[in-house]
Write a protein that holds these residues in place. Structure first.
Motif, PDB file in Angstrom:
ATOM      1  N   GLN A 132       0.817  -1.212   0.000  1.00 36.15           N
ATOM      2  CA  GLN A 132       0.000   0.000   0.000  1.00 36.15           C
ATOM      3  C   GLN A 132       0.853   1.265   0.000  1.00 36.15           C
ATOM      4  O   GLN A 132       0.375   2.343  -0.353  1.00 36.15           O
ATOM      5  CB  GLN A 132      -0.941  -0.002   1.202  1.00 36.15           C
ATOM      6  N   ASP A 145      -2.928   6.110   4.282  1.00 36.25           N
ATOM      7  CA  ASP A 145      -3.463   4.939   4.967  1.00 36.25           C
ATOM      8  C   ASP A 145      -4.602   4.266   4.219  1.00 36.25           C
ATOM      9  O   ASP A 145      -5.425   4.926   3.584  1.00 36.25           O
ATOM     10  CB  ASP A 145      -3.974   5.340   6.357  1.00 36.25           C
ATOM     11  N   TRP A 146      -4.625   2.941   4.355  1.00 37.59           N
ATOM     12  CA  TRP A 146      -5.741   2.112   3.914  1.00 37.59           C
ATOM     13  C   TRP A 146      -5.999   2.237   2.413  1.00 37.59           C
ATOM     14  O   TRP A 146      -7.127   2.191   1.950  1.00 37.59           O
ATOM     15  CB  TRP A 146      -7.005   2.442   4.723  1.00 37.59           C
ATOM     16  N   ARG A 191      -8.148  -0.390   0.493  1.00 35.10           N
ATOM     17  CA  ARG A 191      -9.597  -0.268   0.697  1.00 35.10           C
ATOM     18  C   ARG A 191     -10.120   1.002   0.032  1.00 35.10           C
ATOM     19  O   ARG A 191     -11.105   0.984  -0.695  1.00 35.10           O
ATOM     20  CB  ARG A 191      -9.916  -0.257   2.184  1.00 35.10           C
ATOM     21  N   HIS A 210      -4.109  -5.363   6.484  1.00 36.85           N
ATOM     22  CA  HIS A 210      -5.479  -5.767   6.170  1.00 36.85           C
ATOM     23  C   HIS A 210      -5.634  -6.094   4.680  1.00 36.85           C
ATOM     24  O   HIS A 210      -6.650  -6.670   4.284  1.00 36.85           O
ATOM     25  CB  HIS A 210      -6.466  -4.653   6.537  1.00 36.85           C
ATOM     26  N   ASP A 211      -4.642  -5.716   3.868  1.00 34.06           N
ATOM     27  CA  ASP A 211      -4.677  -6.030   2.436  1.00 34.06           C
ATOM     28  C   ASP A 211      -4.412  -7.501   2.150  1.00 34.06           C
ATOM     29  O   ASP A 211      -4.532  -7.948   1.009  1.00 34.06           O
ATOM     30  CB  ASP A 211      -3.694  -5.158   1.667  1.00 34.06           C
ATOM     31  N   TRP A 242     -12.553  -6.001   5.536  1.00 37.28           N
ATOM     32  CA  TRP A 242     -11.874  -4.767   5.134  1.00 37.28           C
ATOM     33  C   TRP A 242     -11.838  -4.602   3.626  1.00 37.28           C
ATOM     34  O   TRP A 242     -11.958  -3.490   3.102  1.00 37.28           O
ATOM     35  CB  TRP A 242     -10.461  -4.812   5.705  1.00 37.28           C
TER      36      TRP A 242
END
Length: 549
Positions: A72, A79-80, A83, A144-145, A195
Protein backbone atom coordinates in the motif's frame (compact mmCIF):
# COMPACT_ATOMS: atom_id res chain seq x y z
CA UNK A 1 7.68 -27.53 13.12
CA UNK A 2 8.40 -30.96 11.73
CA UNK A 3 10.67 -31.19 8.69
CA UNK A 4 8.15 -33.42 6.93
CA UNK A 5 5.54 -30.70 7.25
CA UNK A 6 7.89 -28.02 5.93
CA UNK A 7 8.48 -30.07 2.82
CA UNK A 8 4.80 -30.58 2.25
CA UNK A 9 4.07 -26.86 2.33
CA UNK A 10 6.96 -24.39 2.18
CA UNK A 11 9.31 -26.64 0.25
CA UNK A 12 6.85 -28.08 -2.26
CA UNK A 13 5.08 -24.90 -3.28
CA UNK A 14 7.99 -23.02 -4.92
CA UNK A 15 8.85 -26.07 -7.02
CA UNK A 16 5.30 -26.45 -8.21
CA UNK A 17 4.86 -22.72 -8.80
CA UNK A 18 7.91 -22.72 -11.07
CA UNK A 19 6.53 -25.51 -13.26
CA UNK A 20 2.74 -25.28 -13.12
CA UNK A 21 1.67 -22.10 -11.28
CA UNK A 22 -2.08 -22.57 -11.72
CA UNK A 23 -2.02 -26.12 -10.44
CA UNK A 24 0.29 -25.12 -7.59
CA UNK A 25 -2.00 -22.33 -6.40
CA UNK A 26 -5.01 -24.63 -6.55
CA UNK A 27 -3.10 -27.33 -4.66
CA UNK A 28 -2.12 -24.84 -1.96
CA UNK A 29 -5.73 -23.70 -1.63
CA UNK A 30 -6.71 -27.31 -1.01
CA UNK A 31 -3.90 -27.83 1.52
CA UNK A 32 -5.65 -29.48 4.50
CA UNK A 33 -2.69 -29.51 6.89
CA UNK A 34 -2.72 -27.54 10.12
CA UNK A 35 0.50 -26.34 11.69
CA UNK A 36 0.99 -28.18 15.00
CA UNK A 37 0.80 -26.22 18.25
CA UNK A 38 3.85 -26.27 20.50
CA UNK A 39 3.24 -28.28 23.66
CA UNK A 40 3.56 -26.68 27.07
CA UNK A 41 1.69 -25.21 30.02
CA UNK A 42 -0.10 -22.52 28.01
CA UNK A 43 -3.49 -23.57 26.68
CA UNK A 44 -5.64 -21.61 24.21
CA UNK A 45 -7.87 -19.94 26.81
CA UNK A 46 -7.64 -16.66 28.71
CA UNK A 47 -7.31 -18.25 32.13
CA UNK A 48 -4.27 -20.27 31.05
CA UNK A 49 -2.66 -17.25 29.36
CA UNK A 50 -2.79 -15.38 32.70
CA UNK A 51 0.43 -17.27 33.57
CA UNK A 52 2.27 -14.88 31.24
CA UNK A 53 4.80 -12.39 32.63
CA UNK A 54 6.31 -9.58 30.57
CA UNK A 55 10.01 -10.34 29.94
CA UNK A 56 12.60 -8.03 31.45
CA UNK A 57 14.07 -7.05 28.08
CA UNK A 58 10.77 -5.47 27.04
CA UNK A 59 10.28 -3.66 30.33
CA UNK A 60 13.79 -2.23 29.93
CA UNK A 61 13.55 -1.40 26.21
CA UNK A 62 11.12 1.55 26.33
CA UNK A 63 11.57 2.55 22.67
CA UNK A 64 11.05 0.68 19.43
CA UNK A 65 10.86 1.73 15.78
CA UNK A 66 8.46 0.21 13.28
CA UNK A 67 8.53 -0.11 9.50
CA UNK A 68 4.80 -0.18 8.69
CA UNK A 69 5.70 -0.97 5.09
CA UNK A 70 3.93 -3.01 2.46
CA UNK A 71 2.44 -2.73 -1.04
CA UNK A 72 0.00 0.00 0.00
CA UNK A 73 3.03 2.31 0.37
CA UNK A 74 3.76 1.96 -3.34
CA UNK A 75 0.97 4.41 -4.19
CA UNK A 76 2.38 6.93 -1.68
CA UNK A 77 -1.19 8.06 -0.98
CA UNK A 78 -1.59 7.32 2.73
CA UNK A 79 -3.46 4.94 4.97
CA UNK A 80 -5.74 2.11 3.91
CA UNK A 81 -5.09 2.56 0.20
CA UNK A 82 -6.14 -0.99 -0.72
CA UNK A 83 -9.60 -0.27 0.70
CA UNK A 84 -9.90 3.41 -0.20
CA UNK A 85 -9.06 2.94 -3.88
CA UNK A 86 -12.42 1.13 -4.22
CA UNK A 87 -14.47 3.86 -2.49
CA UNK A 88 -16.03 5.68 -5.43
CA UNK A 89 -15.50 9.45 -5.36
CA UNK A 90 -13.04 9.35 -2.47
CA UNK A 91 -9.57 10.88 -2.43
CA UNK A 92 -7.73 7.61 -3.01
CA UNK A 93 -10.24 6.43 -5.65
CA UNK A 94 -9.65 9.62 -7.64
CA UNK A 95 -5.91 9.30 -7.13
CA UNK A 96 -6.04 5.72 -8.37
CA UNK A 97 -7.94 6.71 -11.52
CA UNK A 98 -5.20 9.19 -12.42
CA UNK A 99 -2.17 7.10 -11.44
CA UNK A 100 -3.24 3.57 -12.36
CA UNK A 101 -6.66 3.45 -14.01
CA UNK A 102 -10.16 2.29 -13.13
CA UNK A 103 -10.38 -0.35 -10.35
CA UNK A 104 -12.41 -2.64 -12.59
CA UNK A 105 -9.35 -2.86 -14.85
CA UNK A 106 -6.43 -2.04 -12.56
CA UNK A 107 -7.00 -3.33 -9.05
CA UNK A 108 -4.92 -3.55 -5.92
CA UNK A 109 -3.22 -6.67 -7.25
CA UNK A 110 -1.70 -4.46 -9.96
CA UNK A 111 -0.39 -2.06 -7.32
CA UNK A 112 1.38 -5.04 -5.75
CA UNK A 113 2.77 -6.03 -9.15
CA UNK A 114 4.13 -2.48 -9.57
CA UNK A 115 5.93 -2.57 -6.21
CA UNK A 116 9.68 -3.35 -6.52
CA UNK A 117 11.32 -2.04 -3.30
CA UNK A 118 14.39 -1.30 -5.40
CA UNK A 119 16.05 1.09 -2.89
CA UNK A 120 15.49 -1.00 0.22
CA UNK A 121 18.58 -1.22 2.45
CA UNK A 122 17.41 -2.71 5.76
CA UNK A 123 20.86 -2.73 7.34
CA UNK A 124 21.34 1.02 6.80
CA UNK A 125 17.87 1.86 8.09
CA UNK A 126 18.16 -0.28 11.21
CA UNK A 127 21.59 1.20 11.91
CA UNK A 128 20.00 4.66 11.83
CA UNK A 129 17.21 3.54 14.16
CA UNK A 130 19.68 2.04 16.60
CA UNK A 131 21.54 5.35 16.70
CA UNK A 132 18.23 6.99 17.58
CA UNK A 133 17.95 4.70 20.62
CA UNK A 134 15.58 2.01 19.37
CA UNK A 135 15.94 -1.14 21.45
CA UNK A 136 13.60 -3.18 19.28
CA UNK A 137 12.53 -3.04 15.66
CA UNK A 138 9.18 -4.16 14.27
CA UNK A 139 8.36 -4.90 10.62
CA UNK A 140 4.97 -5.30 8.96
CA UNK A 141 4.39 -8.98 8.14
CA UNK A 142 1.02 -8.30 6.54
CA UNK A 143 -1.72 -5.70 6.64
CA UNK A 144 -5.48 -5.77 6.17
CA UNK A 145 -4.68 -6.03 2.44
CA UNK A 146 -3.86 -9.72 3.10
CA UNK A 147 -0.46 -9.69 1.37
CA UNK A 148 2.40 -11.47 3.19
CA UNK A 149 5.75 -9.67 3.20
CA UNK A 150 7.67 -12.91 3.74
CA UNK A 151 8.26 -16.39 2.36
CA UNK A 152 4.80 -17.61 3.26
CA UNK A 153 3.96 -21.29 2.95
CA UNK A 154 0.21 -20.60 3.00
CA UNK A 155 -0.29 -17.34 1.09
CA UNK A 156 0.74 -17.42 -2.59
CA UNK A 157 0.36 -13.63 -2.67
CA UNK A 158 3.63 -12.84 -0.93
CA UNK A 159 6.70 -10.69 -1.48
CA UNK A 160 8.98 -13.55 -2.57
CA UNK A 161 6.81 -14.25 -5.63
CA UNK A 162 5.08 -10.98 -6.50
CA UNK A 163 6.24 -7.37 -6.47
CA UNK A 164 9.68 -7.09 -4.82
CA UNK A 165 10.38 -10.83 -5.06
CA UNK A 166 12.31 -10.51 -1.81
CA UNK A 167 11.83 -11.95 1.66
CA UNK A 168 11.23 -8.65 3.42
CA UNK A 169 10.71 -10.03 6.92
CA UNK A 170 13.81 -12.16 6.50
CA UNK A 171 15.83 -9.11 5.50
CA UNK A 172 14.53 -6.97 8.37
CA UNK A 173 15.16 -9.76 10.88
CA UNK A 174 18.76 -10.20 9.71
CA UNK A 175 19.41 -6.45 9.98
CA UNK A 176 17.83 -6.10 13.43
CA UNK A 177 19.80 -8.99 14.85
CA UNK A 178 23.01 -7.78 13.22
CA UNK A 179 22.63 -4.50 15.13
CA UNK A 180 21.68 -6.16 18.41
CA UNK A 181 18.02 -5.14 18.41
CA UNK A 182 15.12 -7.35 19.40
CA UNK A 183 12.96 -8.15 16.37
CA UNK A 184 9.20 -8.00 16.10
CA UNK A 185 6.51 -8.41 13.45
CA UNK A 186 3.09 -6.85 13.11
CA UNK A 187 0.17 -8.95 11.85
CA UNK A 188 -3.03 -7.28 10.64
CA UNK A 189 -4.43 -9.71 8.06
CA UNK A 190 -7.25 -11.17 10.15
CA UNK A 191 -9.53 -8.33 9.02
CA UNK A 192 -9.09 -8.74 5.26
CA UNK A 193 -12.44 -10.59 5.09
CA UNK A 194 -14.46 -7.47 5.85
CA UNK A 195 -11.87 -4.77 5.13
CA UNK A 196 -11.60 -5.64 1.44
CA UNK A 197 -15.37 -5.74 0.88
CA UNK A 198 -15.10 -2.46 -1.04
CA UNK A 199 -13.42 -4.46 -3.84
CA UNK A 200 -16.77 -6.21 -4.45
CA UNK A 201 -18.37 -2.92 -5.48
CA UNK A 202 -18.90 -1.19 -8.82
CA UNK A 203 -19.28 2.47 -9.76
CA UNK A 204 -22.78 3.83 -9.18
CA UNK A 205 -22.43 6.51 -11.84
CA UNK A 206 -20.28 7.46 -14.79
CA UNK A 207 -19.24 5.60 -17.94
CA UNK A 208 -18.33 2.41 -16.06
CA UNK A 209 -21.44 2.33 -13.91
CA UNK A 210 -22.24 -1.22 -12.84
CA UNK A 211 -18.93 -2.70 -14.06
CA UNK A 212 -17.61 -4.73 -11.09
CA UNK A 213 -14.26 -3.95 -9.53
CA UNK A 214 -11.80 -6.82 -9.44
CA UNK A 215 -12.67 -8.11 -5.96
CA UNK A 216 -14.64 -11.09 -7.22
CA UNK A 217 -12.18 -12.36 -9.83
CA UNK A 218 -11.24 -16.06 -9.81
CA UNK A 219 -8.14 -17.94 -10.88
CA UNK A 220 -9.72 -19.10 -14.15
CA UNK A 221 -10.09 -15.48 -15.28
CA UNK A 222 -6.35 -14.92 -15.12
CA UNK A 223 -5.47 -16.86 -18.27
CA UNK A 224 -3.10 -14.80 -20.39
CA UNK A 225 -2.56 -12.16 -17.67
CA UNK A 226 0.52 -11.47 -15.55
CA UNK A 227 -1.25 -13.12 -12.61
CA UNK A 228 -2.07 -16.37 -14.40
CA UNK A 229 -1.70 -19.20 -11.91
CA UNK A 230 -2.81 -17.13 -8.95
CA UNK A 231 -6.29 -16.89 -7.47
CA UNK A 232 -7.29 -13.32 -6.57
CA UNK A 233 -9.51 -14.77 -3.85
CA UNK A 234 -6.39 -15.88 -1.96
CA UNK A 235 -5.66 -12.14 -1.75
CA UNK A 236 -9.03 -10.41 -1.60
CA UNK A 237 -10.96 -13.14 0.29
CA UNK A 238 -14.28 -11.84 -1.04
CA UNK A 239 -16.12 -15.04 -1.92
CA UNK A 240 -18.72 -14.32 0.77
CA UNK A 241 -21.84 -12.24 1.48
CA UNK A 242 -21.27 -8.62 2.44
CA UNK A 243 -21.45 -7.36 6.00
CA UNK A 244 -24.47 -5.43 7.18
CA UNK A 245 -24.24 -1.80 5.99
CA UNK A 246 -21.21 -2.66 3.88
CA UNK A 247 -22.00 0.28 1.60
CA UNK A 248 -21.33 2.61 4.53
CA UNK A 249 -17.57 3.14 4.52
CA UNK A 250 -17.56 3.89 8.25
CA UNK A 251 -19.59 0.85 9.37
CA UNK A 252 -16.43 -1.27 9.44
CA UNK A 253 -15.15 0.53 12.54
CA UNK A 254 -18.13 -0.61 14.59
CA UNK A 255 -17.66 -4.19 13.37
CA UNK A 256 -13.96 -4.49 14.25
CA UNK A 257 -14.68 -7.04 16.97
CA UNK A 258 -16.80 -9.12 14.56
CA UNK A 259 -20.10 -7.84 15.90
CA UNK A 260 -22.78 -5.38 14.74
CA UNK A 261 -23.54 -7.29 11.54
CA UNK A 262 -20.01 -8.11 10.36
CA UNK A 263 -19.79 -10.97 7.88
CA UNK A 264 -18.13 -13.79 9.82
CA UNK A 265 -15.20 -15.63 8.21
CA UNK A 266 -15.57 -19.32 7.47
CA UNK A 267 -13.49 -22.16 8.92
CA UNK A 268 -11.12 -22.21 5.95
CA UNK A 269 -10.27 -18.55 6.50
CA UNK A 270 -9.64 -19.20 10.20
CA UNK A 271 -7.40 -22.16 9.41
CA UNK A 272 -5.43 -20.27 6.79
CA UNK A 273 -4.82 -17.33 9.12
CA UNK A 274 -3.65 -19.67 11.87
CA UNK A 275 -1.31 -21.52 9.53
CA UNK A 276 0.14 -18.33 8.07
CA UNK A 277 0.83 -16.87 11.52
CA UNK A 278 2.33 -20.00 13.05
CA UNK A 279 4.45 -20.42 9.92
CA UNK A 280 5.67 -16.82 10.41
CA UNK A 281 6.56 -17.53 14.05
CA UNK A 282 8.35 -20.77 13.26
CA UNK A 283 10.35 -19.37 10.34
CA UNK A 284 11.50 -16.04 11.80
CA UNK A 285 11.37 -16.56 15.57
CA UNK A 286 10.27 -12.98 16.40
CA UNK A 287 10.65 -11.55 19.89
CA UNK A 288 7.37 -9.64 19.58
CA UNK A 289 4.11 -9.90 17.66
CA UNK A 290 1.85 -6.88 17.35
CA UNK A 291 -1.75 -7.84 16.55
CA UNK A 292 -3.96 -5.07 15.17
CA UNK A 293 -7.06 -6.59 16.72
CA UNK A 294 -9.45 -6.28 19.61
CA UNK A 295 -7.57 -8.57 22.03
CA UNK A 296 -6.43 -11.31 19.61
CA UNK A 297 -7.08 -12.07 15.93
CA UNK A 298 -10.64 -13.16 15.09
CA UNK A 299 -11.67 -13.01 18.75
CA UNK A 300 -14.41 -13.62 19.87
CA UNK A 301 -15.62 -15.20 16.62
CA UNK A 302 -12.85 -17.80 16.79
CA UNK A 303 -10.21 -19.26 19.13
CA UNK A 304 -7.54 -18.97 16.43
CA UNK A 305 -5.81 -16.05 18.17
CA UNK A 306 -5.74 -17.93 21.48
CA UNK A 307 -4.14 -20.91 19.75
CA UNK A 308 -1.47 -18.71 18.17
CA UNK A 309 -0.71 -17.09 21.54
CA UNK A 310 -0.43 -20.44 23.33
CA UNK A 311 1.86 -21.78 20.60
CA UNK A 312 4.06 -18.67 20.73
CA UNK A 313 4.47 -18.71 24.51
CA UNK A 314 5.07 -22.46 24.70
CA UNK A 315 7.63 -22.29 21.89
CA UNK A 316 9.55 -19.53 23.66
CA UNK A 317 9.40 -21.37 26.98
CA UNK A 318 10.81 -24.53 25.44
CA UNK A 319 13.64 -22.62 23.78
CA UNK A 320 14.60 -20.22 26.60
CA UNK A 321 13.44 -21.87 29.82
CA UNK A 322 11.11 -18.90 30.30
CA UNK A 323 8.79 -16.90 28.09
CA UNK A 324 10.89 -14.25 26.39
CA UNK A 325 8.36 -12.97 23.86
CA UNK A 326 5.69 -10.27 23.76
CA UNK A 327 2.24 -10.06 22.18
CA UNK A 328 0.65 -6.62 21.75
CA UNK A 329 -3.15 -6.46 21.64
CA UNK A 330 -5.69 -3.63 21.73
CA UNK A 331 -8.83 -2.77 23.70
CA UNK A 332 -8.04 -5.30 26.44
CA UNK A 333 -10.09 -5.96 29.55
CA UNK A 334 -8.41 -6.43 32.93
CA UNK A 335 -7.95 -10.18 32.50
CA UNK A 336 -6.55 -9.82 28.98
CA UNK A 337 -3.99 -7.25 30.18
CA UNK A 338 -2.46 -10.04 32.26
CA UNK A 339 -2.17 -12.25 29.16
CA UNK A 340 -0.87 -9.73 26.60
CA UNK A 341 0.77 -6.31 26.55
CA UNK A 342 -1.88 -3.64 26.08
CA UNK A 343 -1.24 -1.37 23.08
CA UNK A 344 -2.81 2.08 22.85
CA UNK A 345 -2.91 3.38 19.28
CA UNK A 346 -1.99 7.05 18.86
CA UNK A 347 -2.64 7.81 22.51
CA UNK A 348 -1.46 7.55 26.09
CA UNK A 349 -2.76 6.40 29.44
CA UNK A 350 -3.35 9.10 32.05
CA UNK A 351 -1.84 7.13 34.94
CA UNK A 352 0.91 4.70 35.92
CA UNK A 353 -0.31 1.32 34.69
CA UNK A 354 0.30 -1.76 36.86
CA UNK A 355 1.42 -3.80 33.84
CA UNK A 356 3.85 -2.71 31.15
CA UNK A 357 1.95 -1.27 28.17
CA UNK A 358 2.74 0.35 24.84
CA UNK A 359 1.80 3.39 22.79
CA UNK A 360 2.06 2.92 19.05
CA UNK A 361 2.12 5.99 16.85
CA UNK A 362 3.61 7.29 13.64
CA UNK A 363 5.41 10.46 12.64
CA UNK A 364 3.07 10.72 9.65
CA UNK A 365 0.45 8.45 8.08
CA UNK A 366 0.86 4.74 8.78
CA UNK A 367 1.30 4.09 5.05
CA UNK A 368 3.63 6.45 3.25
CA UNK A 369 1.92 9.64 2.08
CA UNK A 370 3.96 11.86 -0.19
CA UNK A 371 1.84 14.91 0.63
CA UNK A 372 2.92 14.71 4.30
CA UNK A 373 6.52 15.03 3.13
CA UNK A 374 5.82 17.76 0.59
CA UNK A 375 3.89 19.80 3.15
CA UNK A 376 6.44 19.10 5.94
CA UNK A 377 3.78 17.73 8.29
CA UNK A 378 5.72 15.03 10.15
CA UNK A 379 5.83 15.00 13.92
CA UNK A 380 8.95 16.77 15.16
CA UNK A 381 11.67 15.15 17.21
CA UNK A 382 10.41 17.32 20.08
CA UNK A 383 6.91 15.82 19.87
CA UNK A 384 8.33 12.29 19.78
CA UNK A 385 10.59 12.91 22.80
CA UNK A 386 7.76 14.49 24.80
CA UNK A 387 5.55 11.49 24.03
CA UNK A 388 8.33 9.08 24.97
CA UNK A 389 8.96 10.77 28.33
CA UNK A 390 5.24 10.80 29.16
CA UNK A 391 4.75 7.15 28.18
CA UNK A 392 7.83 5.85 30.01
CA UNK A 393 6.88 7.72 33.19
CA UNK A 394 3.63 5.71 33.21
CA UNK A 395 5.28 2.27 32.79
CA UNK A 396 4.92 2.22 29.02
CA UNK A 397 6.96 1.72 25.88
CA UNK A 398 6.78 3.79 22.69
CA UNK A 399 6.65 2.03 19.31
CA UNK A 400 7.23 4.70 16.65
CA UNK A 401 6.53 4.10 12.97
CA UNK A 402 8.73 5.85 10.42
CA UNK A 403 6.88 5.57 7.09
CA UNK A 404 8.79 3.88 4.26
CA UNK A 405 8.35 4.78 0.62
CA UNK A 406 7.35 2.12 -1.84
CA UNK A 407 10.93 1.94 -3.08
CA UNK A 408 12.15 1.03 0.43
CA UNK A 409 13.75 4.36 1.36
CA UNK A 410 12.76 7.09 3.81
CA UNK A 411 12.70 10.76 2.84
CA UNK A 412 14.93 13.61 4.00
CA UNK A 413 12.41 15.04 6.47
CA UNK A 414 12.08 11.65 8.14
CA UNK A 415 15.85 11.31 8.39
CA UNK A 416 15.96 14.71 10.09
CA UNK A 417 13.34 13.64 12.65
CA UNK A 418 15.19 10.41 13.46
CA UNK A 419 18.53 12.22 13.71
CA UNK A 420 16.90 14.73 16.07
CA UNK A 421 15.78 11.89 18.33
CA UNK A 422 19.32 10.48 18.19
CA UNK A 423 20.77 13.82 19.39
CA UNK A 424 18.40 13.88 22.36
CA UNK A 425 19.15 10.26 23.23
CA UNK A 426 22.89 10.90 23.15
CA UNK A 427 22.45 13.19 26.17
CA UNK A 428 19.43 11.79 27.98
CA UNK A 429 19.02 8.07 27.24
CA UNK A 430 19.93 7.00 30.79
CA UNK A 431 16.68 8.63 31.99
CA UNK A 432 14.71 6.33 29.64
CA UNK A 433 16.27 2.89 29.21
CA UNK A 434 15.96 0.30 31.99
CA UNK A 435 14.05 2.77 34.18
CA UNK A 436 10.86 2.21 36.13
CA UNK A 437 8.08 4.58 37.20
CA UNK A 438 8.40 6.67 40.35
CA UNK A 439 5.62 7.09 42.93
CA UNK A 440 3.89 9.57 40.62
CA UNK A 441 4.41 9.95 36.90
CA UNK A 442 4.74 13.72 36.81
CA UNK A 443 3.48 17.19 37.51
CA UNK A 444 2.43 20.24 35.54
CA UNK A 445 -0.55 21.71 33.67
CA UNK A 446 -0.64 19.21 30.80
CA UNK A 447 -1.79 16.34 33.03
CA UNK A 448 -4.72 18.45 34.20
CA UNK A 449 -6.01 18.65 30.62
CA UNK A 450 -5.37 15.09 29.43
CA UNK A 451 -7.90 13.87 26.85
CA UNK A 452 -9.70 10.56 27.52
CA UNK A 453 -9.01 7.46 25.46
CA UNK A 454 -11.38 6.57 22.60
CA UNK A 455 -11.70 2.84 21.92
CA UNK A 456 -8.14 1.68 21.12
CA UNK A 457 -6.58 5.08 21.86
CA UNK A 458 -6.67 8.17 19.67
CA UNK A 459 -6.24 10.86 22.35
CA UNK A 460 -2.87 11.91 20.93
CA UNK A 461 -2.48 15.67 20.58
CA UNK A 462 -5.90 16.44 22.07
CA UNK A 463 -4.66 17.74 25.43
CA UNK A 464 -2.67 20.80 26.37
CA UNK A 465 0.83 20.91 24.81
CA UNK A 466 3.77 20.15 27.08
CA UNK A 467 5.91 23.01 28.34
CA UNK A 468 8.65 23.87 30.87
CA UNK A 469 6.26 23.43 33.82
CA UNK A 470 5.58 19.82 32.79
CA UNK A 471 7.87 17.25 34.36
CA UNK A 472 7.93 13.47 34.03
CA UNK A 473 9.67 11.16 36.52
CA UNK A 474 11.55 7.89 36.07
CA UNK A 475 13.80 5.93 38.43
CA UNK A 476 16.76 3.58 38.20
CA UNK A 477 17.92 2.14 41.51
CA UNK A 478 18.45 5.04 43.92
CA UNK A 479 18.48 7.63 41.13
CA UNK A 480 15.45 9.78 40.35
CA UNK A 481 15.18 11.44 36.95
CA UNK A 482 13.03 14.51 36.38
CA UNK A 483 12.53 15.01 32.64
CA UNK A 484 11.60 18.66 32.09
CA UNK A 485 9.61 19.19 28.88
CA UNK A 486 10.91 22.62 27.95
CA UNK A 487 13.66 25.10 28.88
CA UNK A 488 12.34 27.75 31.30
CA UNK A 489 12.94 31.35 30.25
CA UNK A 490 14.42 32.31 33.60
CA UNK A 491 16.79 29.34 33.58
CA UNK A 492 15.35 27.85 36.75
CA UNK A 493 13.35 24.65 37.23
CA UNK A 494 10.96 24.26 40.16
CA UNK A 495 10.05 20.63 40.94
CA UNK A 496 7.09 20.98 43.29
CA UNK A 497 6.82 17.26 44.00
CA UNK A 498 10.25 17.40 45.66
CA UNK A 499 9.39 20.07 48.23
CA UNK A 500 11.08 19.69 51.58
CA UNK A 501 7.87 18.67 53.30
CA UNK A 502 6.64 16.29 50.61
CA UNK A 503 6.43 12.64 51.75
CA UNK A 504 7.10 11.47 48.17
CA UNK A 505 10.80 12.13 48.79
CA UNK A 506 11.53 12.40 52.53
CA UNK A 507 15.25 11.62 52.24
CA UNK A 508 17.76 14.41 51.57
CA UNK A 509 18.83 15.32 48.05
CA UNK A 510 22.61 15.08 47.73
CA UNK A 511 23.21 16.25 44.16
CA UNK A 512 21.45 17.35 40.97
CA UNK A 513 22.97 17.38 37.50
CA UNK A 514 21.99 17.34 33.87
CA UNK A 515 22.35 13.83 32.46
CA UNK A 516 25.92 13.60 31.29
CA UNK A 517 26.70 17.06 32.67
CA UNK A 518 28.29 18.80 35.65
CA UNK A 519 26.53 19.25 39.02
CA UNK A 520 23.97 22.06 39.22
CA UNK A 521 23.15 24.49 41.99
CA UNK A 522 19.89 23.74 43.80
CA UNK A 523 17.87 24.66 46.85
CA UNK A 524 15.08 22.72 48.49
CA UNK A 525 12.28 24.49 50.27
CA UNK A 526 8.61 24.09 51.02
CA UNK A 527 7.95 25.41 47.50
CA UNK A 528 9.91 22.60 45.86
CA UNK A 529 13.31 21.71 44.50
CA UNK A 530 14.65 24.74 42.63
CA UNK A 531 17.48 24.02 40.18
CA UNK A 532 19.57 26.63 38.38
CA UNK A 533 20.35 25.59 34.82
CA UNK A 534 23.48 26.40 32.80
CA UNK A 535 23.38 29.59 30.77
CA UNK A 536 23.97 27.75 27.52
CA UNK A 537 21.06 25.64 26.33
CA UNK A 538 21.74 22.28 24.71
CA UNK A 539 20.55 21.89 21.12
CA UNK A 540 17.78 19.59 22.35
CA UNK A 541 16.58 22.04 25.02
CA UNK A 542 12.93 21.18 24.38
CA UNK A 543 13.40 18.37 26.93
CA UNK A 544 16.21 17.54 29.35
CA UNK A 545 16.68 15.16 32.24
CA UNK A 546 17.78 16.15 35.73
CA UNK A 547 19.60 13.37 37.56
CA UNK A 548 18.74 13.54 41.26
CA UNK A 549 20.47 11.53 43.99
Amino acid sequence: MKRRHLLSAAGLLPLLMAEKPLQAAEQLARQPATEPMAAGPFNPDWKSLEQYAVPDWYGDAKFGIWAHWGPQCQAEAGDWYARGMYEEGGRQYNYHLKKYGHPSKVGFKEVIHDWKAEKWDPDALVALYKRAGAQYFVALANHHDNFDNYDSAYQPWNSTRIGPRKDLIGGWAKAARHHGLRFGVSVHASHAWTWMETAQRADRKGPLKGVPYDGNLRAAQGKGTWWEGLDPQDLYAQNHPLSKQSDDNNALHGQWDWGDGASLPDAAYHRKFYNRTVDLINKYDPDLIYFDDTALPLWPASTVGLKVAAHYYNKSLAKNGKVEVVINGKILNEQQRKCLVWDIERGQSDKIEPQVWQTCTCIGDWHYNRSVYEDHRYKSAQTVVHTLADVVSKNGNLLLSVPVRGDGSIDSDEVAVVEGIAKWMALNSESIFATRPWKIFGEGPAQENAAPLSKQGFNEGKGKPFGPADIRFTTKGEVLYAIVLGWPEDGKVLVRSLAANNPLRPQPIQAVSLCGGAPLKFTRSERGLEVTLPREKPETHYAFALKIV
